[in-house]
Design a protein around this motif. Structure first.
Motif: not given
Length: 399
Positions: A204-222
């Motif tokens: 569960t921890g890996r799955q949640i981290a993967e989603w949040l990481g992808r969300f942050h990568e797609l919306t990454r700012c300076e």
């Protein structure tokens, strides 16, 4: 005649023959005593469909006219309906109200829509408390979901609601299926059976981290710097509110002093920034047949430190682990696996002040239970918050 945002026309056979957008009216042509009701929705692939019902009540619940006359939103929704009018002369889907729930400021209704292509589900949130921030949160969530939908790749498809309609009084979204993680934790991380769920917590921890990481990568700012002044003001406000709730008592002031000292030392640090969900806690994380979904983007912001979402999730687990009905070990494993699996590099010193602020905010919001903390853990809260502020103390979980 009925009033509302659209005009629908029915043919001689009682079936809809077309839909015309209107700013503030809804007119239904009637055949005998039967009114044919039309509205539209878009599935998660962007396809529009026509929705009909033999009764006015479901539609009025789903899309109620805005007293503010939100013409632009009305027109957008009407275009969806107009584009769906060619779905076939014999297509007559039906809307069924499945149930209602209530939050502090809104009524949430879930609908099943029977169409020729299968069952579809939508959620309508409508204001039931005149909080001036609620209409803005609807528009914030709608805009956020539109933006995320444009950016989302295959890794996030179908994992968040599709925005369908918004006004000053309500928002309509496609439904994300699944059971909230907080309910699953009651079954898998409780004091009786939690020790048998360690492997599940890691997955569960890996799955949640993967989603949040992808969300942050797609919306990454300076990258942004740590703003000590802003942080100090927010911390002071939260401590004052906690004191009025009777949580933690005088020891909370020592927590504030220690945390401000830690924050001041981090003033020169920079942090990765991205879009911020704003309320990334187990209630808003759903699981269905092994797939993860995330809901409630009402507190979304376009640019913030990634530590905010991370700290909210971990802070919730910290609070939950202090309850005697839960087993602390699987929750620590869930938090540790989540942090270790998050794709961006994390700094423990930066995590600490954000985690303390998140815990205080969750207590003030009553998540998971501020009344429990007042009754049972009043003496312990300030103790483990002080340990979080001490860089020489180990965190209760690893990064």
């Amino acid at each position: 005649m009925e009033s509302g945002p659209f005009r629908a026309c029915a043919g001689a056979d009682g079936r809809p023959s077309g839909v015309l957008p209107m700013k503030n009216r809804f007119t239904v042509s009637r055949t005998g005593e039967t009114g044919i009701l039309c509205c539209g929705f878009r599935d998660q692939k962007g396809n529009s469909s026509l929705v009909c019902e033999q009764s006015m009540a479901p539609f009025e619940s789903l899309v109620r006219p805005s007293s503010e006359g939100d013409a632009e939103a009305m027109d957008r929704f009407a275009v969806m309906i107009q584009g769906s009018a060619g779905c076939g002369p014999h297509s007559q889907p039906r809307i069924t109200l499945l149930g209602k729930t209530y939050s502090r400021h809104s009524e949430v209704s879930t609908y099943r829509i029977e169409t020729s292509s299968g069952l579809k589900y939508v959620v309508a949130k409508r204001i039931c408390d005149p909080n001036p921030r609620t209409p803005q949160s609807f528009h914030t969530e709608y805009s956020a979901l539109e933006k995320i939908r444009q950016l989302a790749g295959a890794s996030l498809v179908d994992s968040f609601p599709d925005p369908l309609f918004v006004s000053q009084e309500q928002i309509v979204l496609s439904m994300v299926p699944g059971a909230p993680l907080d309910k699953k934790l009651k079954q898998t991380a409780n004091a009786l059976t939690g020790w048998f769920s360690i492997k599940r917590m890691r997955n569960t921890g890996r799955q949640i981290a993967e989603w949040l990481g992808r969300f942050h990568e797609l919306t990454r700012c300076e990258d942004i710097g740590h703003e000590h002044g802003k942080y100090a003001a927010q911390l002071e406000s939260l401590i004052a509110k906690c004191e009025t709730l009777g949580v933690a008592g005088p020891g909370l002031r020592r927590v504030g002093d220690a945390t401000l000292q830690l924050s001041r030392a981090l003033a020169s640090y920079s942090m990765p920034a991205a879009a911020n969900h704003g309320d990334f806690i187990p209630q808003n994380i759903l699981f269905h047949n092994g797939k993860l979904g995330v809901i409630d983007f009402a507190s979304y912001s376009q640019r913030a430190s990634v530590y905010q979402d991370i700290a909210h999730f971990v802070g919730y687990l910290v609070l939950l682990g202090g309850k005697p009905t839960y087993c602390k070990k699987p929750l620590d494993v869930l938090a540790s696996t989540f942090l270790a699996s998050y794709p961006l590099s994390l700094n423990e010193r930066l995590l600490r002040p954000y985690l303390i602020r998140a815990v205080l905010r969750l207590i003030c919001d009553g998540k998971p239970a501020s009344n429990y903390l007042r009754r049972v853990q009043n003496r312990n809260v300030s103790g483990w918050l002080l340990r979080l502020a001490d860089v020489h103390e180990r965190l209760p979980f690893s990064i």
